[in-house]
Design an enzyme around this catalytic site. Structure first.
Site, short mmCIF file in Angstrom:
data_model
loop_
_atom_site.label_atom_id
_atom_site.label_comp_id
_atom_site.label_asym_id
_atom_site.label_seq_id
_atom_site.Cartn_x
_atom_site.Cartn_y
_atom_site.Cartn_z
N SER A 51 0.82 -1.35 -0.11
CA SER A 51 -0.27 -0.10 -0.02
C SER A 51 0.74 1.21 -0.09
O SER A 51 1.66 1.44 0.94
CB SER A 51 -0.98 -0.11 1.41
OG SER A 51 -1.96 -0.90 1.16
N HIS A 82 -3.72 0.23 -4.46
CA HIS A 82 -3.15 -0.74 -5.30
C HIS A 82 -3.79 -0.58 -6.55
O HIS A 82 -4.62 -0.60 -6.96
CB HIS A 82 -3.63 -1.91 -4.82
CG HIS A 82 -3.00 -2.24 -3.54
ND1 HIS A 82 -2.03 -3.27 -3.13
CD2 HIS A 82 -3.20 -1.89 -2.12
CE1 HIS A 82 -1.70 -3.47 -2.07
NE2 HIS A 82 -2.27 -2.58 -1.38
N HIS A 104 -5.34 -10.01 -1.21
CA HIS A 104 -5.30 -10.34 0.01
C HIS A 104 -6.42 -11.26 0.22
O HIS A 104 -7.46 -11.27 -0.61
CB HIS A 104 -5.55 -8.97 0.74
CG HIS A 104 -4.61 -7.91 0.55
ND1 HIS A 104 -4.81 -7.00 -0.70
CD2 HIS A 104 -3.54 -7.36 1.27
CE1 HIS A 104 -3.61 -6.16 -0.42
NE2 HIS A 104 -2.81 -6.27 0.42
N TYR A 106 -8.21 -10.76 2.79
CA TYR A 106 -9.64 -10.14 3.25
C TYR A 106 -10.49 -9.55 2.16
O TYR A 106 -11.58 -9.27 2.11
CB TYR A 106 -9.18 -9.10 4.10
CG TYR A 106 -8.49 -7.96 3.65
CD1 TYR A 106 -9.02 -7.03 2.63
CD2 TYR A 106 -6.97 -7.81 4.04
CE1 TYR A 106 -8.03 -5.93 2.15
CE2 TYR A 106 -6.37 -6.85 3.42
CZ TYR A 106 -6.87 -5.90 2.40
OH TYR A 106 -6.14 -4.67 2.05
N GLU A 107 -9.85 -9.67 0.78
CA GLU A 107 -10.83 -9.33 -0.44
C GLU A 107 -11.65 -10.33 -0.65
O GLU A 107 -12.46 -10.09 -1.74
CB GLU A 107 -9.81 -8.88 -1.52
CG GLU A 107 -8.95 -7.70 -1.29
CD GLU A 107 -7.97 -7.36 -2.46
OE1 GLU A 107 -8.40 -6.81 -3.28
OE2 GLU A 107 -6.76 -7.88 -2.43
N ALA A 134 3.04 -2.12 3.75
CA ALA A 134 3.11 -1.12 4.70
C ALA A 134 2.64 -1.81 6.09
O ALA A 134 1.49 -2.53 6.00
CB ALA A 134 1.97 -0.03 4.33
N MET A 237 -1.33 -7.40 6.89
CA MET A 237 -2.36 -8.35 6.19
C MET A 237 -1.87 -9.19 5.03
O MET A 237 -2.68 -9.51 4.10
CB MET A 237 -3.62 -7.50 6.14
CG MET A 237 -4.06 -6.61 7.27
SD MET A 237 -5.41 -5.65 7.02
CE MET A 237 -5.52 -4.73 8.54
N SER A 238 -0.56 -8.94 4.83
CA SER A 238 0.00 -9.58 3.41
C SER A 238 1.16 -10.20 3.52
O SER A 238 1.67 -10.41 4.98
CB SER A 238 -0.07 -8.41 2.42
OG SER A 238 0.96 -7.44 2.78
N ASN A 261 2.65 3.25 10.48
CA ASN A 261 1.72 3.78 11.83
C ASN A 261 2.24 2.70 12.89
O ASN A 261 2.68 1.83 12.70
CB ASN A 261 0.04 3.41 11.63
CG ASN A 261 -0.26 1.92 11.37
OD1 ASN A 261 0.07 1.26 10.46
ND2 ASN A 261 -0.57 1.57 12.42
N HIS A 275 -6.78 3.44 7.01
CA HIS A 275 -5.99 3.10 5.99
C HIS A 275 -5.62 4.39 5.25
O HIS A 275 -4.45 4.31 4.57
CB HIS A 275 -6.94 2.48 4.96
CG HIS A 275 -6.15 1.96 3.73
ND1 HIS A 275 -5.29 0.96 3.85
CD2 HIS A 275 -6.27 1.99 2.33
CE1 HIS A 275 -4.68 0.59 2.56
NE2 HIS A 275 -5.40 1.18 1.58
#
Length: 307
Positions: A51, A82, A104, A106-107, A134, A237-238, A261, A275
């Site tokens: 990201s 993306h 991902h 979560y997609e 990220a 998350m990746s 972050n 995000h």
């Protein structure tokens, strides 16, 4: 009344997709052959952009660009930040292919779809994969803008049985039980940290453990504390599914997390992750990552040994 034929066909495709456990070797080969027929570039290095880090792709010279929607069998990227493009070109003289946007769990994609491009890269001649992401900083010494060279990972979805290698093993790519104790190439890690020091990024360079979660929600305070107690320095998350598949098929891997972050670890804090903050932090610090990777290309021999 029965639905239109086109809608019926879509339903059949969805049902078929839900019962599958992976792509066939022929489907990987079909995509690889299609790409090779559309460009004269023959990349040995693949770069996966996280990201806000898609600018790495813009650095490639003599570009040939493909939208994911045009590539046979390719999934679609749906996440803001993306771009959903595959770029072939040269970076500091090295033939590369760059993913501007990844896929991902979560997609809604099964992990065998999330990792589809990695095996395609293997079939087009790639030998090294550089994965970027990220990430939230769990290590309290980390600051926003730091770059963490990944030395190891914790695959939390894997603890629940979600693994990209689940299902029948494709022996053409690798063994049934691949080791992961050497997932991140030691020489590349050492070289990347040295380059960071040479560029004056010493205060930004870290080396640590990345923890992958399923997402898409950001972590609770209790989860962050728990993950940090397990030894995780950053969370995202990746990345881990791609690394597992890359190592399964014999590719060298370098992983770099940009800390975008700081994970919330204190119940008295008013801070929450979002995000938009991640994308902005990525944009603000991406130039350091871009410089790091660009110089790294100079140090990789054409046979992908570190020089």
């Amino acid at each position: 009344m029965s639905p239109p034929a086109s809608e019926t066909q879509k339903q059949k495709i969805r049902i078929k997709d839900e019962t599958r456990t992976g792509y066939t070797y022929e489907e990987y080969k079909q995509t690889a052959d299609w790409l090779l027929s559309k460009t004269e570039h023959r990349p040995t290095v693949a770069i996966v952009c996280g990201s806000g880090l898609g600018g790495l792709g813009e650095l490639l010279k003599d570009q040939v660009v493909f939208h994911y929607s045009d590539i046979p069998n390719f999934p679609r990227s749906t996440v803001p930040g993306h771009a959903g493009r595959l770029i072939f070109g040269n970076l500091n003289g090295k033939p590369c292919v760059c993913m501007q946007g990844r896929f991902h769990f979560y997609e809604g994609y099964p992990l065998w779809k999330v990792t589809f491009p990695i095996r395609v890269f293997r079939l087009i001649g790639v030998e090294t994969v550089i994965v970027t992401n990220a990430a939230g900083g769990l290590n309290q010494d980390y600051k926003v803008g730091d770059m963490m060279v990944i030395k190891d990972h914790i695959n939390m979805p894997g603890f629940a049985g979600h693994n990209p290698l689940a299902g029948p093993n494709e022996e053409s790519f690798g063994p049934r039980f691949p080791p992961m104790s050497d997932a991140y190439d030691k020489d590349f890690r050492k070289l990347t940290l040295a380059i960071g020091r040479e560029l004056g990024f010493s205060e930004k360079m870290r080396e640590g453990v990345y923890c992958s979660l399923g997402g898409p929600n950001f972590e609770t305070i209790a989860e962050c504390r728990f993950l940090n107690s397990l030894g995780a320095d950053a969370v995202g998350m990746s990345t881990v599914p791609e690394v597992i598949v890359a190592r399964h098929c014999g590719l060298k891997v370098l992983g770099i997390s940009l800390i975008t972050n700081k994970a919330v670890m204190d119940y008295s804090s008013e801070t929450t992750a979002n995000h938009e903050e991640v994308l902005q932090a990525g944009k603000d610090s991406a130039r350091y990552m871009e410089k790091l990777v660009t110089v790294l290309m100079k140090r990789i021999e054409m046979n992908n040994n570190v020089c």
